[in-house]
Design a protein around this motif. Structure first.
Motif, PDB file in Angstrom:
ATOM      1  N   PHE A   1      40.347  36.239  39.576  1.00  0.00           N
ATOM      2  CA  PHE A   1      39.304  36.267  38.553  1.00  0.00           C
ATOM      3  C   PHE A   1      39.646  35.373  37.366  1.00  0.00           C
ATOM      4  O   PHE A   1      38.822  35.189  36.469  1.00  0.00           O
ATOM      5  CB  PHE A   1      39.019  37.697  38.109  1.00  0.00           C
ATOM      6  CG  PHE A   1      38.087  38.419  39.037  1.00  0.00           C
ATOM      7  CD1 PHE A   1      36.721  38.298  38.901  1.00  0.00           C
ATOM      8  CD2 PHE A   1      38.579  39.182  40.089  1.00  0.00           C
ATOM      9  CE1 PHE A   1      35.847  38.938  39.773  1.00  0.00           C
ATOM     10  CE2 PHE A   1      37.724  39.827  40.973  1.00  0.00           C
ATOM     11  CZ  PHE A   1      36.352  39.704  40.816  1.00  0.00           C
TER      12      PHE A   1
ATOM     13  N   MET B   1      28.208  37.441  36.288  1.00  0.00           N
ATOM     14  CA  MET B   1      27.982  38.829  36.699  1.00  0.00           C
ATOM     15  C   MET B   1      27.703  39.733  35.504  1.00  0.00           C
ATOM     16  O   MET B   1      28.402  39.655  34.489  1.00  0.00           O
ATOM     17  CB  MET B   1      29.206  39.374  37.435  1.00  0.00           C
ATOM     18  CG  MET B   1      29.347  38.880  38.842  1.00  0.00           C
ATOM     19  SD  MET B   1      30.780  39.639  39.636  1.00  0.00           S
ATOM     20  CE  MET B   1      30.699  38.832  41.230  1.00  0.00           C
TER      21      MET B   1
ATOM     22  N   THR C   1      28.235  45.108  37.459  1.00  0.00           N
ATOM     23  CA  THR C   1      28.620  44.612  38.784  1.00  0.00           C
ATOM     24  C   THR C   1      30.088  44.241  38.869  1.00  0.00           C
ATOM     25  O   THR C   1      30.653  44.189  39.955  1.00  0.00           O
ATOM     26  CB  THR C   1      27.757  43.376  39.141  1.00  0.00           C
ATOM     27  OG1 THR C   1      26.386  43.714  38.984  1.00  0.00           O
ATOM     28  CG2 THR C   1      27.982  42.930  40.576  1.00  0.00           C
ATOM     29  N   ARG C   2      30.729  43.995  37.741  1.00  0.00           N
ATOM     30  CA  ARG C   2      32.087  43.455  37.761  1.00  0.00           C
ATOM     31  C   ARG C   2      33.071  44.367  38.496  1.00  0.00           C
ATOM     32  O   ARG C   2      33.890  43.898  39.290  1.00  0.00           O
ATOM     33  CB  ARG C   2      32.579  43.192  36.335  1.00  0.00           C
ATOM     34  CG  ARG C   2      31.876  42.023  35.660  1.00  0.00           C
ATOM     35  CD  ARG C   2      32.420  41.784  34.252  1.00  0.00           C
ATOM     36  NE  ARG C   2      31.664  40.736  33.586  1.00  0.00           N
ATOM     37  CZ  ARG C   2      31.934  39.435  33.699  1.00  0.00           C
ATOM     38  NH1 ARG C   2      32.950  39.051  34.446  1.00  0.00           N
ATOM     39  NH2 ARG C   2      31.207  38.546  33.058  1.00  0.00           N
ATOM     40  N   GLU C   3      33.017  45.669  38.226  1.00  0.00           N
ATOM     41  CA  GLU C   3      33.974  46.568  38.862  1.00  0.00           C
ATOM     42  C   GLU C   3      33.742  46.650  40.371  1.00  0.00           C
ATOM     43  O   GLU C   3      34.688  46.740  41.152  1.00  0.00           O
ATOM     44  CB  GLU C   3      33.914  47.957  38.227  1.00  0.00           C
ATOM     45  CG  GLU C   3      34.518  48.019  36.835  1.00  0.00           C
ATOM     46  CD  GLU C   3      35.944  47.464  36.805  1.00  0.00           C
ATOM     47  OE1 GLU C   3      36.757  47.859  37.679  1.00  0.00           O
ATOM     48  OE2 GLU C   3      36.236  46.629  35.940  1.00  0.00           O
TER      49      GLU C   3
ATOM     50  N   ALA D   1      32.522  44.227  42.191  1.00  0.00           N
ATOM     51  CA  ALA D   1      33.018  42.956  42.720  1.00  0.00           C
ATOM     52  C   ALA D   1      34.541  42.968  42.812  1.00  0.00           C
ATOM     53  O   ALA D   1      35.119  42.502  43.808  1.00  0.00           O
ATOM     54  CB  ALA D   1      32.547  41.803  41.842  1.00  0.00           C
ATOM     55  N   ARG D   2      35.198  43.500  41.807  1.00  0.00           N
ATOM     56  CA  ARG D   2      36.668  43.575  41.842  1.00  0.00           C
ATOM     57  C   ARG D   2      37.129  44.460  42.993  1.00  0.00           C
ATOM     58  O   ARG D   2      38.149  44.180  43.635  1.00  0.00           O
ATOM     59  CB  ARG D   2      37.208  44.106  40.515  1.00  0.00           C
ATOM     60  CG  ARG D   2      37.126  43.117  39.366  1.00  0.00           C
ATOM     61  CD  ARG D   2      37.773  43.690  38.108  1.00  0.00           C
ATOM     62  NE  ARG D   2      39.221  43.775  38.270  1.00  0.00           N
ATOM     63  CZ  ARG D   2      40.065  42.793  37.953  1.00  0.00           C
ATOM     64  NH1 ARG D   2      39.618  41.655  37.466  1.00  0.00           N
ATOM     65  NH2 ARG D   2      41.355  42.946  38.114  1.00  0.00           N
TER      66      ARG D   2
ATOM     67  N   GLU E   1      27.903  43.291  33.521  1.00  0.00           N
ATOM     68  CA  GLU E   1      29.039  44.209  33.406  1.00  0.00           C
ATOM     69  C   GLU E   1      28.990  45.301  34.475  1.00  0.00           C
ATOM     70  O   GLU E   1      30.036  45.734  34.978  1.00  0.00           O
ATOM     71  CB  GLU E   1      29.036  44.844  32.011  1.00  0.00           C
ATOM     72  CG  GLU E   1      30.390  45.431  31.605  1.00  0.00           C
ATOM     73  CD  GLU E   1      31.484  44.381  31.541  1.00  0.00           C
ATOM     74  OE1 GLU E   1      32.620  44.707  31.955  1.00  0.00           O
ATOM     75  OE2 GLU E   1      31.213  43.249  31.106  1.00  0.00           O
TER      76      GLU E   1
ATOM     77  N   ASP F   1      43.758  39.714  39.560  1.00  0.00           N
ATOM     78  CA  ASP F   1      43.643  39.100  38.233  1.00  0.00           C
ATOM     79  C   ASP F   1      43.734  37.586  38.340  1.00  0.00           C
ATOM     80  O   ASP F   1      43.034  36.852  37.633  1.00  0.00           O
ATOM     81  CB  ASP F   1      44.740  39.621  37.305  1.00  0.00           C
ATOM     82  CG  ASP F   1      44.486  41.045  36.850  1.00  0.00           C
ATOM     83  OD1 ASP F   1      43.328  41.499  36.958  1.00  0.00           O
ATOM     84  OD2 ASP F   1      45.436  41.702  36.406  1.00  0.00           O
TER      85      ASP F   1
ATOM     86  N   HIS G   1      31.389  34.955  39.318  1.00  0.00           N
ATOM     87  CA  HIS G   1      31.810  36.072  38.478  1.00  0.00           C
ATOM     88  C   HIS G   1      31.554  35.844  36.991  1.00  0.00           C
ATOM     89  O   HIS G   1      31.392  36.810  36.241  1.00  0.00           O
ATOM     90  CB  HIS G   1      33.284  36.415  38.736  1.00  0.00           C
ATOM     91  CG  HIS G   1      34.273  35.517  38.052  1.00  0.00           C
ATOM     92  ND1 HIS G   1      34.761  34.385  38.645  1.00  0.00           N
ATOM     93  CD2 HIS G   1      34.864  35.597  36.841  1.00  0.00           C
ATOM     94  CE1 HIS G   1      35.623  33.795  37.830  1.00  0.00           C
ATOM     95  NE2 HIS G   1      35.698  34.510  36.721  1.00  0.00           N
ATOM     96  N   LYS G   2      31.468  34.606  36.551  1.00  0.00           N
ATOM     97  CA  LYS G   2      31.164  34.366  35.135  1.00  0.00           C
ATOM     98  C   LYS G   2      29.756  34.839  34.779  1.00  0.00           C
ATOM     99  O   LYS G   2      29.474  35.168  33.631  1.00  0.00           O
ATOM    100  CB  LYS G   2      31.298  32.877  34.816  1.00  0.00           C
ATOM    101  CG  LYS G   2      32.693  32.306  35.026  1.00  0.00           C
ATOM    102  CD  LYS G   2      33.692  32.885  34.056  1.00  0.00           C
ATOM    103  CE  LYS G   2      35.051  32.200  34.208  1.00  0.00           C
ATOM    104  NZ  LYS G   2      36.089  32.796  33.350  1.00  0.00           N
TER     105      LYS G   2
ATOM    106  N   LEU H   1      25.028  39.644  42.699  1.00  0.00           N
ATOM    107  CA  LEU H   1      25.263  40.211  41.378  1.00  0.00           C
ATOM    108  C   LEU H   1      24.783  41.652  41.293  1.00  0.00           C
ATOM    109  O   LEU H   1      24.976  42.316  40.273  1.00  0.00           O
ATOM    110  CB  LEU H   1      24.541  39.372  40.317  1.00  0.00           C
ATOM    111  CG  LEU H   1      24.886  37.873  40.307  1.00  0.00           C
ATOM    112  CD1 LEU H   1      24.124  37.183  39.190  1.00  0.00           C
ATOM    113  CD2 LEU H   1      26.368  37.652  40.168  1.00  0.00           C
TER     114      LEU H   1
END
Length: 408
Positions: free
Chosen positions: A294, A150, A154-156, A158-159, A152, A291, A147-148, A125
């Motif tokens: 995720f 994570m 870290t999200r980009e 991770a993507r 904010e 998408d 990912h639920k 994370l």
């Protein structure tokens, strides 16, 4: 030991023999074998190698000991101790080290071992750790399961990691998949009045053998059979029904990529359904497999019967539909109902394909009783590699026997 330089000795003077140069360990098979065993065994007093490491070898040993060492013993001559510690920066440094010391395939194994052995999932994370990892399908599976949770920030990151893996898979698989399936669609769309270059000569000759003229040693075709041009309209419908339980992570990743590839073909109408105990239709996200991924939630139970019921209700042209169930077949729903649905779909003309896995690793643990029951219905279940999947789909579209790999 004094080195001597190469050159001519003065006349009548015997030049001293040059001192032997040190033999690198890699050039001495016996020493190289001891070195490798030393790295494997970790340097405990009982390892029996008597081999001392230095320089890069000692650094490699430290990286290995951090993951596979016992306790918190210090490495000889080094400050690093076994164990990666609790901070993300130390893990990120370790990830950078192993990428320097080992090839990519080994790095990926060590990353998976670190996540399993040291409980590092929560550290994924952290953005700085994600930037240090070597992306692969298994890491994507771990990120999707987290990912639920994570933050904010870290999200980009991770993507970006997930997108890199997805793009590499698309580059490897997309062109061949489109070419294989386009050929299968053209062959399956036979017409009776084809243009000359669209004639299927094998089928035409087989259909006209009764018109063979012995005196002319030729067949006079009264009926021409040809390939249609499948790309002008939707010819086939494909439903990918994917188990998203935790053991199916790699299959979910590959299925999302193939789903996007199939959806890009105008002649195929593609639906992607993922399930655990609930059913989620991700068809409207197929233009971007990231998408799709995720939108999944790895883990949880399994209700194959409910998922197949959802798919069955949405089939409008059974004779032109292929349903691909990707699951380890551990059914938590109603087993007999699941089998009845498969039998009903096949009886209506649906081509039903059951894959135990869609990954490079081969068959996972699976429910052998359910696999045998499906085989008895004419739907044998088998593990499929991503490279074989286009051939499997082509055979299903053409309604010919599936290229089932020999069991190992």
């Amino acid at each position: 030991m004094t080195d001597t330089t190469a050159g001519q000795a003065p006349a009548l003077v015997q030049a001293p023999a040059p001192a032997p140069a040190p033999v690198p360990a890699s050039a001495d098979p016996a020493r190289e074998r001891l070195r490798r065993w030393r790295l494997v065994l970790g340097g405990d007093q009982a390892d029996g190698t008597g081999c001392t490491l230095s320089g890069r070898d000692a650094a490699m040993d430290g990286a290995l000991a951090a993951l596979y060492g016992k306790g918190d013993k210090a490495q000889a001559g080094r400050e690093r101790s076994a164990g990666l510690g609790a901070s993300a920066p130390s893990v990120a440094r370790w990830l950078g080290d192993i990428r320097d010391y080992f090839p990519s395939s080994v790095v990926q194994v060590m990353q998976r071992d670190a996540i399993d052995r040291l409980g590092l999932a929560s550290l994924l994370l952290e953005p700085e750790m994600l930037q240090a990892v070597e992306p692969d399908v298994h890491l994507v599976g771990t990120l999707l399961s987290l990912h639920k949770a994570m933050p904010e920030t870290t999200r980009e990151t991770a993507r970006a990691v997930v997108r890199k893996v997805v793009e590499e898979l698309e580059k490897r698989l997309a062109t061949r998949t489109r070419a294989t399936l386009t050929g299968a669609l053209d062959r399956s769309a036979r017409v009776q009045r084809p243009r000359h270059h669209d004639i299927d000569w094998n089928r035409t000759i087989a259909a006209n053998l009764k018109h063979y003229l012995p005196e002319y040693r030729t067949v006079v075709p009264e009926r021409l059979i040809g390939y249609g041009r499948a790309a002008r309209s939707v010819k086939k419908e494909v439903v990918l029904c994917v188990d998203q339980s935790g053991s199916m992570a790699a299959s979910v990743v590959h299925a999302s990529v193939f789903g996007a590839v199939l959806a890009s073909m105008r002649s195929i109408s593609t639906r992607l359904v993922v399930f655990d105990t609930a059913v989620v239709d991700l068809t409207d996200q197929l233009d971007d497999p990231v998408d799709v991924l995720f939108g999944t939630q790895l883990g949880g139970g399994t209700d194959i019967n409910r998922a197949l019921a959802y798919c069955q209700e949405r089939i409008t042209r059974p004779a032109e539909t292929v349903v691909v169930l990707i699951s380890d077949l551990y059914e938590g729903g109603i087993r007999d109902e699941m089998l009845k649905r498969v039998a009903a779909m096949k009886a209506s003309g649906v081509q039903f394909v059951a894959l135990l896995a869609l990954s490079d690793e081969g068959a996972p643990a699976y429910d052998r009783e359910h696999a045998a029951a499906l085989a008895a219905l004419g739907a044998p279940a088998f593990a499929c590699t991503p490279d074989l999947f286009p051939e499997v789909m082509a055979a299903a579209l053409e309604k010919r026997p599936l290229p089932i790999p020999d069991p190992a």
